[in-house]
Design an enzyme around this catalytic site. Structure first.
Site, short mmCIF file in Angstrom:
data_model
loop_
_atom_site.label_atom_id
_atom_site.label_comp_id
_atom_site.label_asym_id
_atom_site.label_seq_id
_atom_site.Cartn_x
_atom_site.Cartn_y
_atom_site.Cartn_z
N ASP A 42 0.82 -1.20 0.00
CA ASP A 42 0.00 0.00 0.00
C ASP A 42 0.86 1.26 0.00
O ASP A 42 0.51 2.27 -0.60
CB ASP A 42 -0.91 0.01 1.22
CG ASP A 42 -0.14 -0.05 2.53
OD1 ASP A 42 0.89 -0.74 2.57
OD2 ASP A 42 -0.56 0.58 3.52
N ARG A 96 5.85 4.09 5.88
CA ARG A 96 5.45 4.09 7.28
C ARG A 96 5.50 2.68 7.86
O ARG A 96 5.97 1.74 7.22
CB ARG A 96 4.07 4.73 7.44
CG ARG A 96 2.93 3.98 6.80
CD ARG A 96 1.61 4.71 7.05
NE ARG A 96 0.49 4.02 6.42
CZ ARG A 96 -0.40 4.60 5.63
NH1 ARG A 96 -0.29 5.88 5.35
NH2 ARG A 96 -1.40 3.91 5.12
N ASP A 97 4.98 2.53 9.07
CA ASP A 97 5.00 1.23 9.76
C ASP A 97 3.88 0.33 9.25
O ASP A 97 3.06 -0.16 10.01
CB ASP A 97 4.88 1.44 11.27
CG ASP A 97 3.63 2.22 11.66
OD1 ASP A 97 3.02 2.87 10.78
OD2 ASP A 97 3.27 2.19 12.85
N GLU A 98 3.87 0.09 7.93
CA GLU A 98 2.81 -0.69 7.31
C GLU A 98 3.41 -1.50 6.16
O GLU A 98 3.80 -2.64 6.36
CB GLU A 98 1.69 0.23 6.84
CG GLU A 98 0.39 -0.49 6.57
CD GLU A 98 -0.78 0.48 6.51
OE1 GLU A 98 -1.83 0.05 6.02
OE2 GLU A 98 -0.66 1.64 6.93
N ASP A 129 -6.05 -2.47 -2.65
CA ASP A 129 -5.24 -1.58 -3.49
C ASP A 129 -4.89 -2.23 -4.81
O ASP A 129 -5.04 -1.64 -5.88
CB ASP A 129 -3.97 -1.19 -2.74
CG ASP A 129 -4.25 -0.45 -1.44
OD1 ASP A 129 -5.03 -0.98 -0.62
OD2 ASP A 129 -3.70 0.64 -1.23
N TRP A 188 -11.79 -5.59 -1.13
CA TRP A 188 -10.48 -6.06 -0.68
C TRP A 188 -10.38 -7.56 -0.96
O TRP A 188 -9.58 -8.00 -1.78
CB TRP A 188 -10.28 -5.72 0.80
CG TRP A 188 -9.71 -4.36 1.02
CD1 TRP A 188 -8.46 -4.06 1.48
CD2 TRP A 188 -10.34 -3.08 0.78
NE1 TRP A 188 -8.27 -2.68 1.53
CE2 TRP A 188 -9.40 -2.07 1.11
CE3 TRP A 188 -11.59 -2.70 0.31
CZ2 TRP A 188 -9.70 -0.71 0.99
CZ3 TRP A 188 -11.89 -1.34 0.19
CH2 TRP A 188 -10.95 -0.37 0.52
N GLU A 198 -2.01 9.05 -1.10
CA GLU A 198 -3.04 8.19 -0.52
C GLU A 198 -4.37 8.92 -0.42
O GLU A 198 -5.43 8.36 -0.71
CB GLU A 198 -2.60 7.72 0.86
CG GLU A 198 -3.61 6.82 1.56
CD GLU A 198 -3.07 6.29 2.87
OE1 GLU A 198 -3.58 5.25 3.35
OE2 GLU A 198 -2.14 6.89 3.44
N HIS A 251 1.14 6.09 -2.86
CA HIS A 251 0.06 5.15 -2.65
C HIS A 251 -0.68 5.03 -3.99
O HIS A 251 -1.35 5.96 -4.39
CB HIS A 251 -0.88 5.73 -1.58
CG HIS A 251 -1.47 4.74 -0.66
ND1 HIS A 251 -0.93 4.49 0.57
CD2 HIS A 251 -2.55 3.95 -0.77
CE1 HIS A 251 -1.68 3.58 1.21
NE2 HIS A 251 -2.66 3.24 0.40
#
Length: 949
Positions: free
Chosen positions: A463, A467-469, A476, A530, A742, A763
């Site tokens: 995605d 960041r912490d992802e 997506d 999703w 995003e 994103h």
């Protein structure tokens, strides 16, 4: 045909491929499929047959006109095999090509039960009990010359192998991220040239990577896979005398907490100490007596051959600018939001630490790190006291800017360019799609989509990369898959990821989770748009790559997902009342509630129920499942009727009177043709009422332009594309974006970062509009699987003077485009050999078909080129919105008035014919209307308009 067959000049076979990968002819199965492209000067060239041969032997005749994924015609390959493959073709014109250049085909699979490498790691964790990077090694004595050798290796973590002091390849972050508890992949690297008679050494550099990373949000992240990394090696060596030697990892290996990598994390970054370099550790004769015996981990998962291209360094960028921030910090700007890390060349005192902190944007002149959340995204470089070159190895960052602290000496622009380089990494897919138009802003938007895809296709479709992802969010890629399949040859990449989708579904009763690999403490329940990736992405691989094998492999998981939805929807065949992301990040959703969309989530969910049932029906037809065609086809139609009955009115309105709702109904074929036309008109009206601003989130954005152009509203789609106000695609471009954001307003107009907790500047989801640019604006779309037949149907939009796209199809390079000239539109297309095209010209000419070659047509320009009527204070808001130049003039005049109330007009959501501009301006101070009147008078005068009275 035989070797004496005369060949035809101007026709030749190019790019012979085996299976899906583009970086070599790797057979991951004993019966790989063959593909080739043809170049020919013969107009309309079409293949009548082909010949193939292995190792220069007897040619096999293939009576087929297909050149994409042709079934393997020889005996099945054996493990460790290598062969040369050649192809030649004969056209329907009777001419035969020369033999292609030979391609070396390598088997990269092992026999059942052959894998013998055990997963080994350091005997104990480091001082902080965190995942500990380190080195592993052993030695191997070979009594004779090496004929061929293949390294098969994998890891619980990330690794690189050295043989006799040299890296075995240029891949990084091996073996990538898969659903480790279900599926691991191994490399199969030819290392013949690295081995020699006598003593040899094999070493592994190892870190935790995704295996030891902590996943989760709000500071509650937890380790999901394991606490410490491990590697597994299976080295297969064939000596010149035919003897086979196999080296595998096991308890006889030794390891040490050593090497330059001190600490490493995907989110945290890396600490690299040049003073810890170990000389000669992967060479024969190194004294490893002080190293400890390795730890041996149990593993029930046998690695399979990697079917996708690995992650590699794919580019480099120099420092564009050195910035001194208001607080006095030094920040390097690379001019492009990218994914990778920095290579640094520096000399300084031993032990001195340089700190590199990465971020995508500046906020009020300082590094904008809030969107990183709990990701430190920071590298620490410890100098050795000599000339050091650093490049963190087992981490990556999403950034355009890097803050530098602790640099020895002055770091001006000249010094920075000499010392610091941004190294771009990505899965090494081949670029295949391009687009260009007369509007540089649209071109920049398209380039932003390309760069965003490159940065988010790192082993799996993520995605965001910063960041912490950085997770494989299924929603997506479900919306972006068609765009991805055009810009890069992502067939192997997505086919590999789909195997993880199937594995995660099998572990969850058919539910496709919201992220794959699934590592979160929530999200295992079905979510519309999703989980539907399980049905949509395999269909995309069929449509864009003609990959029927991928569809067949995924068909059980597609059915499993459909059956889950049928259980949820019950007799009503409506998916209702459950948690949904819905039209995620609708621009009207509050910053702290991205699911708060205008379109009811049940409408979205039930529409996707129909969509997945339709796609499973299509897949059933492709794989020959007649019972599946009947069952799912009947259910799809019943669900479609249920959706229309529940959510639409007899007059063609939808309960949620919003852009996304109508886009779903139109593009998913949820209503009949008459209702579809009415809904197209309503959608166009809603867009106009919003001042031609986008009003969709993740679900609606990829399809709204198709819904508009497909119902005869290309003019509205054009206005939506070229809009620069927020929200719009081009707003980010006007703000200097170099990747897709995003949120529509990830950066606010005043330069502040959106206050929402979740904001990314890389994103790709909203970049799915690029597929519409390719298919509709430039006019190049697939009309048969894999572009065997193209559909060339450009739709020139107002505001553009030309548009063109090029695409490397599975059959060769295709092109389509148009240019406006003197009241006419000149359309052209290039159709590759062994393909055809259906053409629909912009003036509405009927469909006709053409063969391979270049074609051109000239037709009248169907667009309205009349001078707009004069615009006055008495004009309706709708009339103002319909006139792009007048619309911009009014907004500029209001802003120039500097009243402090500009936002009231800019955010107006009711640009209709029931209100006049004069009525709206009463909200502003008394001088503003006169300024607007003056600006409009000037506009009318420039355009030669006569204003009555």
């Amino acid at each position: 045909m035989n070797d004496d067959t005369p060949t035809t000049a101007g026709t030749r076979v190019r790019e012979v491929r085996v299976e899906r990968r583009t970086d070599g002819a790797f057979a991951d199965t004993p019966t790989p499929r063959l593909s080739w492209t043809v170049e020919s000067d013969v107009p309309g060239w079409w293949q009548a047959g082909a010949e193939v041969r292995l190792d220069g032997g007897e040619a096999l005749r293939l009576d087929t006109d297909e050149s994409r994924f042709v079934p393997w015609p020889f005996d099945p390959l054996t493990p460790h095999a290598r062969h040369t493959l050649e192809v030649r073709v004969t056209g329907t014109d009777g001419g035969t090509s020369p033999w292609s250049d030979p391609v070396t085909v390598r088997s990269v699979f092992l026999a059942d039960g052959e894998w013998a490498g055990r997963f080994v790691g350091l005997a104990g964790p480091g001082p902080d009990d965190d995942a500990t990077p380190g080195l592993l090694r052993t030695e191997l004595d070979l009594p004779g010359d090496v004929a061929r050798a293949t390294l098969y290796a994998s890891a619980h973590g990330v690794y690189q192998v050295e043989i006799n002091g040299q890296d075995v390849d240029d891949a990084v972050l091996k073996p990538g991220w898969t659903a480790y508890q279900h599926r691991l992949v191994h490399e199969a690297t030819d290392v013949t040239a690295l081995l020699r008679t006598g003593a040899n050494a094999v070493g592994v550099r190892l870190a935790g990577g995704w295996w030891t990373e902590k996943y989760g949000f709000h500071g509650a992240a937890q380790t999901f896979y394991g606490e410490q990394p491990a590697a597994a090696v299976h080295l297969h060596v064939e000596l010149a005398d035919g003897t086979i030697r196999v080296l595998t990892t096991g308890p006889d290996w030794r390891g040490a907490v050593a090497g330059v990598v001190v600490a490493s994390g995907i989110y945290a970054g890396e600490r690299v100490d040049a003073g810890r370099a170990v000389s000669g550790w992967s060479l024969p004769g190194f004294d490893d007596a002080a190293w400890a015996p390795v730890r041996v981990d149990a593993s029930d998962v046998v690695p399979e051959p990697a079917i996708a291209e690995p992650v590699r360094r794919v580019g480099e960028l120099s420092v564009r600018e050195v910035i001194t921030t208001p607080s006095g910090r030094t920040v390097l700007d690379f001019g492009q939001n990218l994914v990778g890390r920095l290579r640094v060349r520096v000399t300084g005192e031993r032990g001195q630490v340089i700190t590199l902190r990465h971020a995508e944007v500046l906020e009020h002149g300082e590094l904008g790190v809030r969107p990183l959340r709990h990701a430190a995204a920071t590298d620490h470089l410890v100098l050795s006291g000599g000339d050091d070159t650093f490049e963190p190895e087992f981490t990556f960052h999403g950034f355009r800017y890097a803050e530098v602290d602790g640099w020895p000496g002055e770091l001006d622009l000249e010094a920075a360019r000499a010392a610091v380089t941004a190294v771009v990494i990505s899965s090494d897919m081949r670029r295949t799609g391009w687009f260009e138009s007369s509007d540089e802003r649209v071109n920049r938007l398209h380039e932003n989509v390309v760069q965003g895809m490159r940065g988010n296709f790192v082993s799996l479709p993520t995605d965001c990369p910063q960041r912490d992802e950085r997770l494989g969010w299924t929603g997506d890629i479900q919306v972006f898959g068609p765009t991805a399949s055009y810009l890069f040859d992502s067939n192997a990449f997505l086919a590999s990821w789909l195997r993880d989708v199937a594995a995660e579904q099998a572990a969850r009763g058919g539910v496709c989770p919201i992220v794959v690999p699934f590592v979160l403490p929530f999200g295992s329940k079905p979510a519309a748009a999703w989980g539907d990736a399980a049905a949509v992405v395999p269909t995309t691989l069929l449509e864009r790559f003609a990959d029927r094998r991928a569809l067949a492999e995924q068909y059980p998981s597609m059915r499993a997902w459909a059956d889950v939805l049928l259980d949820l929807s019950g007799e009503r065949l409506l998916w209702e009342g459950m948690f949904q992301f819905g039209d995620w990040l609708d621009p009207d959703a509050p910053p702290d509630d991205p699911a708060g969309a205008k379109t009811d989530p049940d409408i979205v969910a039930s529409a996707y129920l129909v969509r997945s049932l339709q796609l499973v029906t299509r897949a059933a037809r492709e794989v020959g499942d007649a019972a599946g065609v009947e069952r799912y086809g009947d259910l799809a139609e019943r669900a479609r009727l249920a959706w229309a009955a529940e959510y639409t009115t007899p007059s063609g309105r939808i309960v949620s009177d919003a852009q996304t709702a109508y886009a779903l109904a139109i593009t998913f074929d949820l209503v009949d043709d008459a209702t579809r036309a009415v809904m197209g008109d309503r959608l166009a009206w809603l867009v106009r009422r919003a001042g031609y601003r986008i009003g969709t989130g993740f679900v609606g954005t990829p399809i709204i332009q198709d819904a508009l152009t497909g119902t005869g509203h290309a003019d509205v789609a054009g206005r939506l594309l070229l809009q620069t106000g927020v929200p719009s695609w081009l707003y980010a471009v006007t703000m200097g974006a170099t990747t897709v954001w995003e949120r529509w307003d990830s950066m606010l107009p005043d330069g502040s970062i959106n206050p929402g907790e979740m904001t990314s500047f890389n994103h790709y989801a909203f970049g799915a509009v690029a597929d519409w640019l390719h298919r509709t604006v430039a006019g190049l779309a697939p009309d048969a699987a894999g572009y065997r037949r193209l559909r060339v149907a450009p739709v020139p939009i107002a505001g553009l003077d030309h548009a063109v796209t090029r695409f490397s199809t599975p059959y060769g390079l295709a092109e389509a485009g148009w240019v406006a000239r003197d009241g006419e539109i000149v359309v052209h297309t290039v159709v590759p050999p062994n393909a055809s095209a259906v053409v629909v010209l912009p003036d509405g000419s009927g469909e006709f078909e053409v063969g391979a070659g270049r074609h051109e047509w000239t037709v009248p320009d169907p667009r309205d080129r009349s001078v707009p009527p004069p615009v006055t204070l008495g004009s309706t808001l709708g009339a103002v919105a319909d006139d792009p130049e007048a619309f911009a003039t009014v907004l500029a005049a209001v802003e120039a008035a500097d009243t402090g109330h500009t936002g009231a007009l800019r955010s107006l959501k009711e640009w209709t014919d029931q209100r006049t501009l004069e009525e709206e301006l009463v909200r502003l101070p008394s001088g503003a209307p006169e300024q607007v009147r003056t600006a409009l008078d000037d506009l009318n005068a420039r355009r030669g308009a006569v204003v009555a009275g």
